[in-house]
Design an enzyme around this catalytic site. Structure first.
Site, mmCIF file in Angstrom:
data_model
loop_
_atom_site.group_PDB
_atom_site.id
_atom_site.type_symbol
_atom_site.label_atom_id
_atom_site.label_comp_id
_atom_site.label_asym_id
_atom_site.label_seq_id
_atom_site.Cartn_x
_atom_site.Cartn_y
_atom_site.Cartn_z
ATOM 1 N N GLU A 7 -4.764 -15.031 -1.070
ATOM 2 C CA GLU A 7 -4.783 -14.611 -2.483
ATOM 3 C C GLU A 7 -4.367 -15.721 -3.436
ATOM 4 O O GLU A 7 -4.966 -15.897 -4.503
ATOM 5 C CB GLU A 7 -3.892 -13.376 -2.676
ATOM 6 C CG GLU A 7 -4.484 -12.072 -2.158
ATOM 7 C CD GLU A 7 -4.368 -11.907 -0.653
ATOM 8 O OE1 GLU A 7 -3.702 -12.749 -0.017
ATOM 9 O OE2 GLU A 7 -4.911 -10.933 -0.104
ATOM 10 N N HIS A 17 2.082 -0.601 0.198
ATOM 11 C CA HIS A 17 0.717 -0.501 -0.316
ATOM 12 C C HIS A 17 0.576 0.585 -1.373
ATOM 13 O O HIS A 17 -0.533 1.064 -1.626
ATOM 14 C CB HIS A 17 -0.268 -0.221 0.833
ATOM 15 C CG HIS A 17 -0.454 -1.379 1.750
ATOM 16 N ND1 HIS A 17 -1.203 -1.317 2.894
ATOM 17 C CD2 HIS A 17 0.018 -2.636 1.690
ATOM 18 C CE1 HIS A 17 -1.184 -2.479 3.511
ATOM 19 N NE2 HIS A 17 -0.448 -3.310 2.790
#
Length: 326
Positions: free
Chosen positions: A60, A129
């Site tokens: 990322e 998450h």
């Protein structure tokens, strides 16, 4: 008007902007061959090719940095994060580079980048998450933060975000991708920084955004049966905040509840309440209340997860309190 999903509305916005402007390209994990983790980029690789729909490694920080560099030299990257939870690894590029390059270059270098992907909780994805980070990014000068709640808003706001000359954090609702709604075909733009009255009312204002819009509307519907006429304001853009829309509604209803998915401490709702107490104190007939998720990491257990989330029942209870019905 066509009825399509939130997912397809985002796809339509991407396709139209890539057709309109050859400098727009999409990059991220699985966006090309796999059509995106949530299929938002379905069919784009076939139409635009691998130079404009780019699969990346699971890195990322790296592909966010490539996007920032591309934006600095005039391209218009759309960077997909598989989830904003993973974007924690890219936050240095978003906060330290994208948000500040225009200021630190004295206005000589812009950064027209959109970083988009799903945020917040879904169903039993666990604590790592299931996090709502909009207040983190809204805290940073130089970033715009956009959170559509409906398919039409998803299309209109994403097209505007791609055309914006500044970096935009575009947080989609992970539980909204299958939501269906009417979406205008062709050119359809919604200006960033404009809230929307999702339901007009006179007795109390419910301010919400993203995934709390649907429970707020459900709460307003059930409250109507009790004789409470609630107005539902969808912020749509967290930064810049549509202060005028908030204050106009509170001036009309004199009561307010703010609902958000994130944690209460330093959350988006805290900023909204600060605005109301500063600018509309004399309009209030009751203290403003907030409905947030519980101040714990999101539980994996199904029943505990449900108990931790903001929902229509909690919003209704808060509305009754500010209306002195409980």
């Amino acid at each position: 008007m066509a009825v399509i999903t939130y997912r397809d509305a985002l796809n339509q916005a991407l396709r139209e902007e890539m057709q309109r402007d050859g400098d727009v390209f999409l990059m991220g994990e699985e966006v090309a061959e796999y059509n995106g983790a949530y299929k938002v980029s379905k069919g784009l690789l076939e139409e635009f090719g691998p130079m404009r729909v780019v699969d990346t490694p699971i890195a990322e920080l790296g592909f966010a940095g490539i996007g920032v560099g591309a934006a600095m030299v005039g391209l218009k990257p759309v960077i997909e994060m598989m989830t904003w939870n993973f974007a924690l690894l890219a936050i240095d590029q978003i906060v330290n580079a994208a948000a500040k390059v225009r200021y630190m270059s004295g206005g000589q270098i812009g950064c027209p980048i959109v970083v988009r992907g799903p945020g917040g909780a879904a169903l039993q994805l666990g604590a790592q998450h299931s996090q709502a980070f909009e207040s983190w990014y809204a805290h940073i000068p130089g970033l715009k933060v956009v959170m559509p709640a409906t398919p039409a808003d998803a299309k209109g706001l994403l097209k505007s975000a791609i055309r914006d000359p500044n970096p935009v954090v575009f947080i989609e609702g992970e539980m909204l991708y299958n939501l269906k709604g009417e979406v205008p075909e062709g050119e359809y733009l919604i200006p960033l920084g404009k809230a929307d009255i999702k339901r007009a009312g006179n007795d109390v204002t419910i301010i919400c955004h993203s995934k709390t819009v649907a429970p707020a509307l459900n709460a307003a519907k059930s409250l109507a049966d009790e004789g409470i006429d609630a107005e539902v304001i969808d912020l749509r853009t967290i930064r810049p905040l549509d202060e005028a829309a908030i204050l106009a509604s509170v001036a009309k209803t004199h009561r307010c509840v703010v609902a958000e998915e994130g944690w209460a401490f330093a959350g988006v709702g805290a900023q909204v309440v600060d605005l109301i107490q500063r600018e509309a104190f004399n309009d209030l007939d009751a203290p403003v209340l907030r409905v947030t998720q519980a101040d714990v990491p999101m539980p994996y257990n199904k029943h505990l997860e449900k108990a931790a989330k903001a929902d229509a029942g909690k919003i209704s209870a808060a509305v009754r309190r500010v209306c002195y019905k409980d």
